[in-house]
Scaffold this active site. Structure first.
Site, PDB file in Angstrom:
ATOM      1  N   ALA A 139       0.838  -1.213   0.000  1.00 28.63           N
ATOM      2  CA  ALA A 139       0.000   0.000   0.000  1.00 28.63           C
ATOM      3  C   ALA A 139       0.865   1.253   0.000  1.00 28.63           C
ATOM      4  CB  ALA A 139      -0.935  -0.003   1.203  1.00 28.63           C
ATOM      5  N   ASP A 140       1.944   1.243   0.784  1.00 30.48           N
ATOM      6  CA  ASP A 140       2.861   2.387   0.797  1.00 30.48           C
ATOM      7  C   ASP A 140       3.494   2.591  -0.581  1.00 30.48           C
ATOM      8  OD1 ASP A 140       3.632   3.723   3.564  1.00 30.48           O
ATOM      9  OD2 ASP A 140       3.101   1.644   3.985  1.00 30.48           O
ATOM     10  N   GLY A 141       3.896   1.492  -1.215  1.00 30.81           N
ATOM     11  CA  GLY A 141       4.539   1.599  -2.523  1.00 30.81           C
ATOM     12  C   GLY A 141       3.618   2.182  -3.576  1.00 30.81           C
TER      13      GLY A 141
END
Length: 400
Positions: free
Chosen positions: A172-174
């Site tokens: 999700a961060d990526g």
């Protein structure tokens, strides 16, 4: 042909202040830096949390080497009056500020958008949070894991009889980091027209939801929830990972009807390819057990090199399941230039992923990996008129 070494990168002249921690905000800034932006990484004097995250070599964080690449490293305590003043001075000449503190934190420090716009109305402020700047969950601590859970990703990932499954890395961060870089460029394009910067409210929830396909639409229209199907596809078959005789795994895709036909002929089952239900992806998905058995049994009797060679000859879609060592040795990645080698002052020869795409005339490049804490304090603050004596005093006071 363009002279790649001397061409000006596309984002040269753009200045980014990266005040974010861990992964989504810093990745957005990294991507901008890869294509030439001057990124100043602002970390607390006690050190960014990424420096303590994951694998280390002699106390040097390999995560930091990756996520702080192409960034000048300065230390600054934004919660102090002098820290705020120095940040506002840096913001005067910046184009972008990236922050990912809980909503209200930048406001408490007097660094909200009105304060930043007062010194630089052209500034774009990218605010990355778990749940966005509004709504009942806005003040909760946000982590990628929570976005992977709430977006529907985990519900639809994993084996049918197993638990919802989270990725073993910051997915999700990526995705949010890539979305952050894209929306910053959209805001900068708008600035060309309006002359003004703006605020980007980016949650970790929404970019991962955006790549999950039509799950919401399917539910709204048909009341159907996508359940876990392991490595299979709900849209076609055969699509799975299969174990070869030598213990290696391969992935097979048959998204195109012609490829599905080639695969079944290759594994000696033209009788299945001749069935009426084989004529489209939904029909094949409904007969997944039969198709998986046919393909899986054939693959299990052969070594991976033989399987891949046979699939390639039949013009069918197959790939080996790689780990990091395989990637470093693979000629395709080498041909693409995917793997960059840097001569790092702390670690010597260092491998990092190169910029995510190749621009023919103005390519990005990796200039350096993540730098030691405060490595660029003298240069960055010196440009603001802070001399060595004042810098030493600010260090004594815990400002830098």
């Amino acid at each position: 042909m363009p002279h790649h070494e001397t061409s000006t990168p596309p984002l040269a002249g753009l200045r980014v202040l990266d005040a974010a921690t861990l992964f989504a905000g810093p990745l957005a800034a990294s991507l901008l830096g890869d294509f030439g932006a001057d990124v100043i990484k602002i970390e607390h004097p006690r050190g960014d949390p990424a420096r303590g995250n994951g694998a280390q070599v002699g106390g040097v964080s390999l995560w930091w080497k990756t996520v702080a690449r192409n960034k000048r490293a300065v230390t600054l305590n934004l919660g102090t009056a002098q820290g705020r003043e120095l940040f506002l001075q840096l913001a005067r000449d910046a184009d972008v500020v990236v922050e990912n503190f809980r909503p209200g934190t930048f406001e408490r420090w007097g660094l909200d958008h009105p304060a930043l716009a007062a010194v630089n109305p052209r500034l774009v402020l990218l605010r990355v949070t778990g749940f966005g700047q509004v709504g009942p969950m806005r003040e909760r601590a946000g982590f990628g894991t929570l976005a992977e859970a709430m977006s529907g990703f985990a519900h639809s990932t994993g084996q049918p009889d197993g638990p919802p499954t989270l990725p073993p890395f910051g997915l999700a961060d990526g995705i949010a980091g890539i979305a952050g870089a894209f929306t910053v460029l959209a805001a900068l394009r708008a600035r060309e027209r309006t002359g003004r910067g703006q605020v980007i409210d980016l949650s970790l929830l929404e970019p991962i939801l955006a790549v999950l396909g039509p799950q919401l639409t399917v539910f709204q229209q048909l009341g159907l929830v996508q359940e876990r199907v392991g490595n299979r596809s709900v849209n076609n078959a055969p699509r799975n990972t299969y174990r070869c005789r030598d213990g290696r795994w391969v992935a097979v895709s048959t998204s195109a009807q012609s490829i599905a036909e080639r695969v079944l002929h290759l594994v000696g089952r033209p009788d299945l390819a001749a069935q009426p239900w084989f004529a489209d992806g939904h029909g094949r998905a409904a007969h997944v057990e039969e198709l998986d058995a046919a393909v899986g049994d054939w693959i299990a009797e052969r070594d991976s090199s033989e399987v891949i060679a046979a699939f390639e000859e039949a013009r069918a879609a197959v790939a080996p399941i790689y780990h990091a060592g395989d990637i470093l040795a693979d000629p395709q990645f080498q041909a693409l230039g995917t793997i960059a080698h840097l001569d790092d002052p702390e670690l010597g020869d260092l491998v990092l992923q190169a910029p995510i795409a190749r621009l023919s005339d103005t390519p990005g490049r990796l200039r350096w990996a993540g730098r030691p804490s405060g490595a660029d304090n003298a240069e960055v603050y010196g440009a603001l008129g802070v001399d060595a004596e004042l810098l030493a005093e600010l260090r004594r006071l815990g400002v830098v």
